[in-house]
Scaffold this motif. Structure first.
Motif, PDB file in Angstrom:
ATOM      1  N   GLU A  75       1.787 -10.940   2.878  1.00 31.25           N
ATOM      2  CA  GLU A  75       2.948 -11.033   3.757  1.00 31.25           C
ATOM      3  C   GLU A  75       2.470 -11.144   5.211  1.00 31.25           C
ATOM      4  O   GLU A  75       1.292 -10.879   5.507  1.00 31.25           O
TER       5      GLU A  75
ATOM      6  N   PHE B 114       0.818  -1.224   0.000  1.00 31.83           N
ATOM      7  CA  PHE B 114       0.000   0.000   0.000  1.00 31.83           C
ATOM      8  C   PHE B 114       0.851   1.272   0.000  1.00 31.83           C
ATOM      9  O   PHE B 114       0.328   2.359  -0.245  1.00 31.83           O
ATOM     10  N   LYS B 115       2.136   1.135   0.292  1.00 30.33           N
ATOM     11  CA  LYS B 115       2.980   2.334   0.416  1.00 30.33           C
ATOM     12  C   LYS B 115       3.007   3.143  -0.874  1.00 30.33           C
ATOM     13  O   LYS B 115       3.246   4.354  -0.847  1.00 30.33           O
TER      14      LYS B 115
ATOM     15  N   ALA C 282       7.292  -6.158   9.234  1.00 26.96           N
ATOM     16  CA  ALA C 282       6.763  -4.873   8.746  1.00 26.96           C
ATOM     17  C   ALA C 282       6.202  -4.029   9.883  1.00 26.96           C
ATOM     18  O   ALA C 282       6.238  -2.796   9.829  1.00 26.96           O
ATOM     19  N   ILE C 283       5.673  -4.697  10.912  1.00 24.14           N
ATOM     20  CA  ILE C 283       5.050  -3.956  12.023  1.00 24.14           C
ATOM     21  C   ILE C 283       5.838  -4.149  13.326  1.00 24.14           C
ATOM     22  O   ILE C 283       5.296  -4.028  14.412  1.00 24.14           O
TER      23      ILE C 283
ATOM     24  N   THR D  95      -2.054  -5.698   3.337  1.00 24.70           N
ATOM     25  CA  THR D  95      -1.208  -4.552   3.032  1.00 24.70           C
ATOM     26  C   THR D  95      -0.022  -4.864   2.115  1.00 24.70           C
ATOM     27  O   THR D  95       0.538  -3.973   1.489  1.00 24.70           O
TER      28      THR D  95
ATOM     29  N   GLY E 140       1.258  -0.554  12.654  1.00 26.21           N
ATOM     30  CA  GLY E 140       2.643  -0.519  13.112  1.00 26.21           C
ATOM     31  C   GLY E 140       3.009   0.888  13.524  1.00 26.21           C
ATOM     32  O   GLY E 140       2.872   1.282  14.686  1.00 26.21           O
ATOM     33  N   ASN E 141       3.405   1.691  12.528  1.00 21.81           N
ATOM     34  CA  ASN E 141       3.781   3.073  12.803  1.00 21.81           C
ATOM     35  C   ASN E 141       2.551   3.981  12.859  1.00 21.81           C
ATOM     36  O   ASN E 141       2.657   5.159  13.118  1.00 21.81           O
ATOM     37  N   LEU E 142       1.388   3.418  12.544  1.00 24.58           N
ATOM     38  CA  LEU E 142       0.062   4.033  12.666  1.00 24.58           C
ATOM     39  C   LEU E 142      -0.267   5.074  11.600  1.00 24.58           C
ATOM     40  O   LEU E 142      -1.263   5.793  11.722  1.00 24.58           O
ATOM     41  N   GLY E 143       0.535   5.140  10.552  1.00 21.40           N
ATOM     42  CA  GLY E 143       0.227   6.048   9.451  1.00 21.40           C
ATOM     43  C   GLY E 143      -1.075   5.658   8.771  1.00 21.40           C
ATOM     44  O   GLY E 143      -1.934   6.509   8.499  1.00 21.40           O
ATOM     45  N   ASN E 144      -1.236   4.386   8.524  1.00 21.64           N
ATOM     46  CA  ASN E 144      -2.445   3.942   7.827  1.00 21.64           C
ATOM     47  C   ASN E 144      -3.687   4.116   8.692  1.00 21.64           C
ATOM     48  O   ASN E 144      -4.733   4.529   8.196  1.00 21.64           O
TER      49      ASN E 144
ATOM     50  N   SER F 274      12.632   2.655   7.413  1.00 22.71           N
ATOM     51  CA  SER F 274      11.600   1.712   6.998  1.00 22.71           C
ATOM     52  C   SER F 274      11.824   0.311   7.550  1.00 22.71           C
ATOM     53  O   SER F 274      12.958  -0.098   7.818  1.00 22.71           O
ATOM     54  N   THR F 275      10.705  -0.412   7.690  1.00 23.79           N
ATOM     55  CA  THR F 275      10.809  -1.844   7.953  1.00 23.79           C
ATOM     56  C   THR F 275      10.855  -2.600   6.612  1.00 23.79           C
ATOM     57  O   THR F 275      10.812  -3.814   6.593  1.00 23.79           O
TER      58      THR F 275
ATOM     59  N   ASN G 245       8.925  -1.929   3.362  1.00 25.11           N
ATOM     60  CA  ASN G 245       8.015  -1.601   2.258  1.00 25.11           C
ATOM     61  C   ASN G 245       8.090  -0.139   1.849  1.00 25.11           C
ATOM     62  O   ASN G 245       8.070   0.180   0.657  1.00 25.11           O
ATOM     63  N   THR G 246       8.151   0.749   2.842  1.00 23.84           N
ATOM     64  CA  THR G 246       8.268   2.174   2.510  1.00 23.84           C
ATOM     65  C   THR G 246       9.537   2.402   1.695  1.00 23.84           C
ATOM     66  O   THR G 246       9.539   3.153   0.715  1.00 23.84           O
TER      67      THR G 246
ATOM     68  N   ILE H  15       7.507  -2.435  15.431  1.00 25.50           N
ATOM     69  CA  ILE H  15       7.696  -1.012  15.747  1.00 25.50           C
ATOM     70  C   ILE H  15       7.243  -0.774  17.196  1.00 25.50           C
ATOM     71  O   ILE H  15       6.128  -1.168  17.562  1.00 25.50           O
TER      72      ILE H  15
HETATM   73  N1  F0G Z   1       1.526  -3.749   6.717  1.00 23.53           N
HETATM   74  C1  F0G Z   1       2.668  -3.656   6.023  1.00 23.53           C
HETATM   75  C2  F0G Z   1       2.923  -4.674   4.964  1.00 23.53           C
HETATM   76  C3  F0G Z   1       3.590  -2.629   6.284  1.00 23.53           C
HETATM   77  O1  F0G Z   1       4.703  -2.563   5.582  1.00 23.53           O
HETATM   78  C4  F0G Z   1       3.306  -1.702   7.302  1.00 23.53           C
HETATM   79  C5  F0G Z   1       4.242  -0.638   7.625  1.00 23.53           C
HETATM   80  C6  F0G Z   1       2.096  -1.856   8.002  1.00 23.53           C
HETATM   81  C7  F0G Z   1       1.244  -2.882   7.676  1.00 23.53           C
HETATM   82  C8  F0G Z   1       1.707  -0.919   9.088  1.00 23.53           C
HETATM   83  O2  F0G Z   1       1.325   0.324   8.611  1.00 23.53           O
HETATM   84  O3  F0G Z   1       2.985   1.715   9.824  1.00 23.53           O
HETATM   85  O4  F0G Z   1       1.006   2.723   8.704  1.00 23.53           O
HETATM   86  O5  F0G Z   1       0.731   1.370  10.768  1.00 23.53           O
HETATM   87  N2  F0G Z   1       5.386  -0.536   7.142  1.00 23.53           N
HETATM   88  C9  F0G Z   1       6.284   0.607   7.334  1.00 23.53           C
HETATM   89  C10 F0G Z   1       7.490   0.479   6.413  1.00 23.53           C
HETATM   90  C11 F0G Z   1       6.596   0.924   8.716  1.00 23.53           C
HETATM   91  O6  F0G Z   1       8.542   1.064   6.725  1.00 23.53           O
HETATM   92  O7  F0G Z   1       7.393  -0.145   5.381  1.00 23.53           O
HETATM   93  P1  F0G Z   1       1.523   1.610   9.523  1.00 23.53           P
END
Ligand code: F0G
Length: 435
Positions: free
Chosen positions: A356, A122-123, A310-311, A386, A250-254, A146-147, A149-150, A313
């Protein structure tokens, strides 16, 4: 044989001897001479214009319309943008699989599969807007922590825009597919001996001191793009809101972006009902779930650890925005164990959809919501997947090939000699329903 009278709509013909077979003949080669077969179709019973008309209609939009599932909503994403950096992205499917209804207990669970974006997560929806903005303001370089994906997404979009990109990822714990993408798309990739939270701290310092444009989800333009996950799924549902939207957090942006999208969609009359958000964390990385359990009395940080890298965090950056999103949608925040994530992933993968590990947290979350009686089986839920299944092949192979004892969904590969009897034995075992 040859069709002497009227030809059927479609048939098969041998490239070597011209022998013709019906469309449903099961031979894989010509039964007369062993040659290769080809499918033939009678010319369609439509004019050229009628054919093109049908194809256009089914595509669902005018041929001149922007092909991006983000910029389609430009009036409520970034109306001022002129020079757009777009792959394109979005237009992801809303899927349904009976097997996942059975697994979760929901009568009809829909999956919004963001793994179908160009870099597999989704990034890209946030990055098309973020990099468009970077170009718009004349940034000379872009960066993110980033973890995985970003960084993959930033690397791709920066390359498209011709901007140098710097990405900071934890040296230990980025899934293989994601690291490979960052390198391949050409970002300067720093493997930081620390975790994601260290990377984020460092990149913020770097952007302050070294003047690179920061494209983490702290950047509000990223969130404008990510709102379109919600906008697009609402459009796919004919602007009838589901009861629940469930997403990994994870980082709560979404979570923040979803809350904003729903707030605006409601305020601007696109939907009349507000869905409830359910943000799902991994229990080893669940500071937000902990705060939620205490009525958001205080913000927590943890040392994060989960199979869903990915999460992984511990100090989510968009905490305040996400609290608002949960409050405004009467939402819930929860945590699922790694075992539940892997089981959910095996269920999603096993029905041919695939995602994933972090993505599977949303499906595990749906099952838990049902078991805890928070969600009713007849409620209409959309779970967001995601990221793509191929992002993290190591977790997959460990689960299927190596874990002892084999987990319930494990599908062990079978090594054989090139011998028909061994193939037959494997086929018989498959027939018995063994996996
Ligand atoms: N799912 C996936 C596949 C992700 O890569 C991430 C976040 C999340 C869920 C959580 O989304 O951070 O907005 O709450 N990945 C970030 C990255 C941190 O660096 O790719 P989030």
């Amino acid at each position: 044989m040859r069709f002497e009278t009227e030809r059927p709509t479609s048939w098969q013909a041998c490239l070597t001897c011209g022998n013709e077979l019906t469309e449903t003949d099961p031979h894989s080669r010509c039964p007369v001479c062993g040659g290769l077969l080809e499918i033939h179709h009678r010319p369609p019973d439509l004019t050229r214009d009628e054919l093109i008309g049908r194809f256009t209609e089914r595509r669902g939009r005018e041929p001149t319309a922007p092909p991006s599932g983000v910029w389609r909503f430009r009036e409520i994403v970034l109306p001022g943008a002129r020079q757009i950096v777009s792959h394109p992205e979005g237009n992801t499917p809303l899927l349904h699989r009976d097997a996942l209804d059975r697994w979760t207990g929901v009568q009809r669970l829909l999956l919004k599969h963001e793994g179908h974006n160009p870099t597999g997560s989704f990034k890209d929806r946030g990055m098309t807007v973020g990099v468009t903005q970077a170009v718009r303001i004349g940034a000379t370089a872009v960066a993110c922590a980033s973890t995985g994906n970003t960084s993959a997404s930033l690397a791709a979009y920066a390359s498209q825009a011709g901007l140098p990109a710097l990405v900071l990822v934890p040296a230990d714990g980025v899934a293989l597919g994601k690291l490979a993408q960052s390198l391949a798309y050409g970002a300067r990739t720093l493997l930081v001996r620390g975790d994601f939270d260290d990377c984020l701290r460092l990149v913020q310092e770097a952007s302050d001191k070294l003047g690179v444009y920061l494209l983490n989800s702290i950047n509000p333009f990223r969130l404008e793009g990510q709102k379109t996950i919600v906008l697009e799924l609402l459009q796919q549902l004919g602007w009838t809101a589901p009861d629940w939207i469930v997403l990994p957090a994870g980082n709560l942006g979404n979570t923040a972006a979803f809350g904003k999208a729903l707030r605006e969609a409601h305020a601007w009359g696109l939907i009349s009902q507000m869905p409830r958000l359910a943000a799902v964390q991994a229990s080893g990385a669940a500071p937000f779930a902990r705060s939620f359990a205490e009525g958001f009395a205080r913000r927590h940080t943890v040392k994060a650890d989960t199979v869903a890298t990915a999460i992984r965090i511990g100090d989510p950056a968009s905490y305040d925005r996400a609290v608002r999103a949960i409050r405004e949608t009467n939402g819930v925040v929860m945590a699922v164990e790694d075992g539940e994530i892997l089981e959910a992933k095996a269920a999603v993968d096993g029905c041919g959809v695939g995602c994933e590990p972090a993505s599977a947290a949303s499906v595990a979350g749906v099952r838990q919501l049902l078991r805890r009686g928070i969600m009713a089986p007849e409620e209409h839920a959309v779970a967001v997947l995601t990221g793509h299944i191929l992002k993290d092949p190591e977790v997959l192979l460990r689960y299927h090939r190596e874990t002892e004892p084999p987990p319930p969904g494990a599908n062990r590969p079978i090594e054989i000699e090139p011998d028909l009897r061994e193939v037959e034995r494997a086929l018989q075992e498959t027939g018995k329903g063994e996996r």
